[in-house]
Write an enzyme that holds these catalytic residues in place. Sequence first.
Site, short mmCIF file in Angstrom:
data_model
loop_
_atom_site.label_atom_id
_atom_site.label_comp_id
_atom_site.label_asym_id
_atom_site.label_seq_id
_atom_site.Cartn_x
_atom_site.Cartn_y
_atom_site.Cartn_z
N ALA A 1 3.43 -1.21 4.18
CA ALA A 1 2.52 -2.12 4.53
C ALA A 1 2.79 -3.80 4.35
O ALA A 1 1.84 -4.33 4.44
CB ALA A 1 1.15 -1.61 4.35
N ASP B 1 -3.03 -1.17 9.63
CA ASP B 1 -3.01 -1.13 8.38
C ASP B 1 -3.58 -2.67 7.69
O ASP B 1 -3.89 -2.49 6.26
CB ASP B 1 -1.57 -0.96 7.55
CG ASP B 1 -1.00 0.25 7.58
OD1 ASP B 1 -1.88 1.34 7.47
OD2 ASP B 1 0.14 0.50 7.61
N LYS C 1 0.96 -1.27 0.12
CA LYS C 1 -0.02 0.08 -0.05
C LYS C 1 0.83 1.15 0.17
O LYS C 1 1.95 1.16 0.72
CB LYS C 1 -1.04 0.18 1.11
CG LYS C 1 -0.58 0.78 2.70
CD LYS C 1 -0.51 1.89 3.05
CE LYS C 1 0.85 2.13 3.76
NZ LYS C 1 0.96 2.73 5.12
O1 C5P Z 1 -1.32 -1.01 14.78
P1 C5P Z 1 0.04 -1.14 14.41
O2 C5P Z 1 0.55 -2.19 15.53
O3 C5P Z 1 0.49 -1.13 13.05
O4 C5P Z 1 0.73 0.21 14.69
C1 C5P Z 1 2.08 0.28 15.09
C2 C5P Z 1 2.14 1.57 15.93
O5 C5P Z 1 2.08 2.98 15.21
C3 C5P Z 1 1.28 1.66 17.17
O6 C5P Z 1 1.85 1.14 18.27
C4 C5P Z 1 1.40 3.43 17.37
O7 C5P Z 1 2.49 3.55 18.14
C5 C5P Z 1 1.47 3.75 16.06
N1 C5P Z 1 0.00 4.14 15.37
C6 C5P Z 1 -0.62 5.27 15.83
N2 C5P Z 1 -1.64 5.59 15.23
C7 C5P Z 1 -2.26 5.01 14.22
C8 C5P Z 1 -1.45 3.69 13.81
C9 C5P Z 1 -0.38 3.28 14.38
O8 C5P Z 1 0.01 5.96 16.75
N3 C5P Z 1 -3.38 5.23 13.56
#
Ligand code: C5P
Length: 285
Positions: A98, A132, A9
């Site tokens: 991603a 994502d 992505k």
């Molecule tokens: O959801 P994911 O584990 O991929 O997100 C990784 C990190 O990115 C989260 O722990 C957070 O610190 C940050 N994040 C965020 N806001 C989002 C997506 C990700 O702060 N919408």
Amino acid sequence: MISAETFAKVNLGLRVGGRRDDGYHRIDGIFQSVAVADRVSLAASDEDAIAGVGGRPVADDLANLAFRAADAVRDRAGSGQRIELILDKSIPAAAGLAGGSADAAAALAIAGRFFGVKHDVLADIAPQIGSDVPFCLTGGTARVSGRGEIITPMSPMTGFSLVIVVPPFEIATPAAFRTWDDLGEPIGLRFPQSALPPPLRSEGDLYNDLYPAAVVQAPELDDWRADLEQGWGRPVLLSGSGPSLFGFFVDSDEAAGAAATVPTGARFAESCDLVPVGWRITDDS
Ligand code: C5P
């Protein structure tokens, strides 16, 4: 064996709102699937396993996002069947493309088929695996909001190509979001509407609000962007928390020519067409 190819992505635009009580940030972006693909395969096995092609180890072993996704589907199915996943990776890792989430989305899809779990259950599991993953499960072109779990599909984007360049360093997403907080929630790099391909102009100027934070994490990013802008004679935008940079080109031929001019040392520099799906089953035997 069930296999799917699953697409990277790109964030054509990424606005970031404030931090929520759960630590995640509100986002509002236009996400696009592009033709850089991993392949994920699933087969019944005597014991749970995940490996790369030729048995190579994969990041985090059974804690890999793809295995966690397949495991969550198996749980919902109430099955004890052991499974093996094989990942054939081409999407650059830790790049803002991603790759891990795309693998997880494909793992949801093929495990859903294998265990007979419906799409709405897969969509329910997706945000628990990563922010994502819901987009990667839907794919194509979509407006994405919430923390990444609210997907509003848009008409498939066509009529232009991208060149994606991954400079030779990594930027950790949690650090980029934390730095964005510390910087006082800046508005990020602006991509002017007038330089956008016609199908995107109705969106107005595009932004990536994480750009200033990404540059704090990796100051070389700004040199890479400036060099690409000069070489290509057009603005260049960041995908996600980077370090992937991309530019818009009228078609694959023009994009291929531009990809050939990228300075040496990039981890990845390719022309990429847009794709209207997040993943596709390629084998179900
Ligand atoms: O959801 P994911 O584990 O991929 O997100 C990784 C990190 O990115 C989260 O722990 C957070 O610190 C940050 N994040 C965020 N806001 C989002 C997506 C990700 O702060 N919408």
